[in-house]
Design an enzyme around this catalytic site. Sequence first.
Site, PDB file in Angstrom:
ATOM      1  N   LYS A   1       0.835  -1.203   0.000  1.00 44.10           N
ATOM      2  CA  LYS A   1       0.000   0.000   0.000  1.00 44.10           C
ATOM      3  C   LYS A   1       0.867   1.249   0.000  1.00 44.10           C
ATOM      4  O   LYS A   1       2.079   1.192   0.272  1.00 44.10           O
ATOM      5  CB  LYS A   1      -0.913  -0.009   1.223  1.00 44.10           C
ATOM      6  CG  LYS A   1      -0.158   0.054   2.555  1.00 44.10           C
ATOM      7  CD  LYS A   1      -1.098   0.049   3.736  1.00 44.10           C
ATOM      8  CE  LYS A   1      -0.311   0.107   5.046  1.00 44.10           C
ATOM      9  NZ  LYS A   1      -1.194   0.167   6.228  1.00 44.10           N
TER      10      LYS A   1
ATOM     11  N   ARG B   1     -10.853   0.037  15.301  1.00 49.91           N
ATOM     12  CA  ARG B   1     -10.763   0.798  14.050  1.00 49.91           C
ATOM     13  C   ARG B   1     -11.702   0.108  13.041  1.00 49.91           C
ATOM     14  O   ARG B   1     -12.906   0.086  13.220  1.00 49.91           O
ATOM     15  CB  ARG B   1      -9.302   0.845  13.574  1.00 49.91           C
ATOM     16  CG  ARG B   1      -8.999   1.873  12.512  1.00 49.91           C
ATOM     17  CD  ARG B   1      -7.526   1.920  12.173  1.00 49.91           C
ATOM     18  NE  ARG B   1      -7.053   0.675  11.583  1.00 49.91           N
ATOM     19  CZ  ARG B   1      -5.809   0.469  11.155  1.00 49.91           C
ATOM     20  NH1 ARG B   1      -4.901   1.422  11.298  1.00 49.91           N
ATOM     21  NH2 ARG B   1      -5.463  -0.678  10.609  1.00 49.91           N
TER      22      ARG B   1
ATOM     23  N   HIS C   1      -6.720  -7.076  12.870  1.00 50.70           N
ATOM     24  CA  HIS C   1      -5.459  -6.332  12.944  1.00 50.70           C
ATOM     25  C   HIS C   1      -5.147  -6.018  14.407  1.00 50.70           C
ATOM     26  O   HIS C   1      -6.050  -5.676  15.177  1.00 50.70           O
ATOM     27  CB  HIS C   1      -5.558  -5.036  12.145  1.00 50.70           C
ATOM     28  CG  HIS C   1      -4.229  -4.430  11.796  1.00 50.70           C
ATOM     29  ND1 HIS C   1      -3.350  -5.025  10.912  1.00 50.70           N
ATOM     30  CD2 HIS C   1      -3.636  -3.287  12.201  1.00 50.70           C
ATOM     31  CE1 HIS C   1      -2.273  -4.272  10.793  1.00 50.70           C
ATOM     32  NE2 HIS C   1      -2.411  -3.216  11.580  1.00 50.70           N
TER      33      HIS C   1
ATOM     34  N   ARG D   1       1.100 -10.958   7.026  1.00 46.17           N
ATOM     35  CA  ARG D   1       0.976  -9.765   6.195  1.00 46.17           C
ATOM     36  C   ARG D   1       2.058  -8.731   6.545  1.00 46.17           C
ATOM     37  O   ARG D   1       1.746  -7.642   7.025  1.00 46.17           O
ATOM     38  CB  ARG D   1      -0.395  -9.110   6.377  1.00 46.17           C
ATOM     39  CG  ARG D   1      -1.607 -10.013   6.241  1.00 46.17           C
ATOM     40  CD  ARG D   1      -2.899  -9.192   6.328  1.00 46.17           C
ATOM     41  NE  ARG D   1      -2.942  -8.326   7.493  1.00 46.17           N
ATOM     42  CZ  ARG D   1      -3.587  -8.604   8.617  1.00 46.17           C
ATOM     43  NH1 ARG D   1      -4.230  -9.763   8.754  1.00 46.17           N
ATOM     44  NH2 ARG D   1      -3.583  -7.746   9.616  1.00 46.17           N
TER      45      ARG D   1
ATOM     46  N   TYR E   1      14.620  30.520   7.610  1.00 47.37           N
ATOM     47  CA  TYR E   1      13.485  31.266   8.163  1.00 47.37           C
ATOM     48  C   TYR E   1      13.500  31.262   9.691  1.00 47.37           C
ATOM     49  O   TYR E   1      13.725  30.232  10.324  1.00 47.37           O
ATOM     50  CB  TYR E   1      12.171  30.643   7.710  1.00 47.37           C
ATOM     51  CG  TYR E   1      11.859  30.812   6.243  1.00 47.37           C
ATOM     52  CD1 TYR E   1      11.924  32.055   5.637  1.00 47.37           C
ATOM     53  CD2 TYR E   1      11.476  29.716   5.481  1.00 47.37           C
ATOM     54  CE1 TYR E   1      11.630  32.209   4.290  1.00 47.37           C
ATOM     55  CE2 TYR E   1      11.170  29.852   4.134  1.00 47.37           C
ATOM     56  CZ  TYR E   1      11.251  31.106   3.543  1.00 47.37           C
ATOM     57  OH  TYR E   1      10.949  31.247   2.213  1.00 47.37           O
TER      58      TYR E   1
ATOM     59  N   CYS F   1      12.642  24.205   4.803  1.00 47.91           N
ATOM     60  CA  CYS F   1      11.774  24.998   3.937  1.00 47.91           C
ATOM     61  C   CYS F   1      11.055  24.077   2.948  1.00 47.91           C
ATOM     62  O   CYS F   1      11.253  22.868   2.948  1.00 47.91           O
ATOM     63  CB  CYS F   1      12.594  26.040   3.184  1.00 47.91           C
ATOM     64  SG  CYS F   1      13.657  27.038   4.264  1.00 47.91           S
TER      65      CYS F   1
ATOM     66  N   ASP G   1      11.417  23.622  -0.244  1.00 46.07           N
ATOM     67  CA  ASP G   1      12.230  22.987  -1.269  1.00 46.07           C
ATOM     68  C   ASP G   1      13.691  22.806  -0.879  1.00 46.07           C
ATOM     69  O   ASP G   1      14.475  22.323  -1.696  1.00 46.07           O
ATOM     70  CB  ASP G   1      12.199  23.834  -2.556  1.00 46.07           C
ATOM     71  CG  ASP G   1      10.799  24.201  -2.961  1.00 46.07           C
ATOM     72  OD1 ASP G   1      10.045  23.303  -3.356  1.00 46.07           O
ATOM     73  OD2 ASP G   1      10.450  25.404  -2.865  1.00 46.07           O
TER      74      ASP G   1
END
Length: 387
Positions: free
Chosen positions: A42, A140, A172, A228, A272, A319, A321
């Site tokens: 997944k 869940r 699970h 799994r 920053y 930041c 990028d």
Amino acid sequence: MNATDPTAGLPVWAEIDLDALEHNVRTLRARAPQSDFMAVVKADAYGHGLLPVARAAARAGAGWLGVAQLAEAFALRDAGITTRLLTWLTVPGSDFAGAVRRDIDLSVSATWTLYAIAAAAREHGSAARVHLKVDTGLGRGGASATDWAALFEHARLLEAEGAITVVGIWTHFALADAPEHPTVLGQQERFFEAVAVAERIGLRPEVRHLANSAATLVHPSAHADLVRPGIAMYGLSPVPQIDDDFDLRPVMTLRARLALVKPVPAGQGISYGHVYRPEEDTLVGLVPAGYADGIPRNATNVGPVHVGDRRTTIAGRVCMDQFVVDLGPDSTAVAGDVVTLFGAAPDEPSAQDWAAATDTISYEIVSRIGARVPRIWRGGSGAGAEA
């Protein structure tokens, strides 16, 4: 892209070692030799690349693949992958007909899902394969204990009609990564109680499954008919508190290249907010990777990196990028030098080191690496590059 060096000119990239992945699959299979093996791929195979990883896992002996969403399952089938395949998160309106047509097993936690799948199966003219999920304590997904009997009875009626085949019953764990926690055995007991209820109603599932990575490694009593593994398949331990690497090899290495090296004086604020100021005159390097690439913003001042022969940390705020590293006053680094964020070598930070530094888990570190980061697959017949 350079034919001899697929990383040439790339600001940041992830190297995926398919040989290591195949080794991990074989290692995990040996932990549960009497059980079938589902490779959980997944979330783009936890960020490692859905199709290359799925093919590598199948080469190493995985008889099943598991994904969370229908789109992932469709991508596998439409690419020609025929391994048995389970997907487990659907909503009203999901393309159940497309799943039945592609021979995809579907998870069911509620009766509405059963009847939606059965309708798609009737339309297609063949039985849908379903795995009934029971909630044994995670709180869940899965049917609550008060709903087990009703779910099983509806499934039995639809199976008698020929609309579905109940292939599996599954659950699970909540705390399999805490080996001594009493819920681990408690959930196993409740799971087999659920199986017994299903069998009394007349269901005969092919596979009963509950073992994730942690249970595959440390709870042999939970192996049942199918295990799994997810994160362990990628070479990362689901139980990092245990001092054992279980002979797993990290599969992903994340690297970048310095875009700039320059001197800065002592006390100069970096990035920053100026949350980092060097205590002495130094050299800093600019790394062209940021939170848009999946680098956690809270790695500010703590994210470990390796440059040349030195391990250091991010200097200042991450930041979108880019980020900065303090290379030290005596550094000989130049633009173009490789920076390793995490990898497999002993002197390199690991994904678990990043998890510890940013107060998360290794699962998130690898799976959050963004789509604009090219994956370079090495080893196996699936080797290659994707920009």
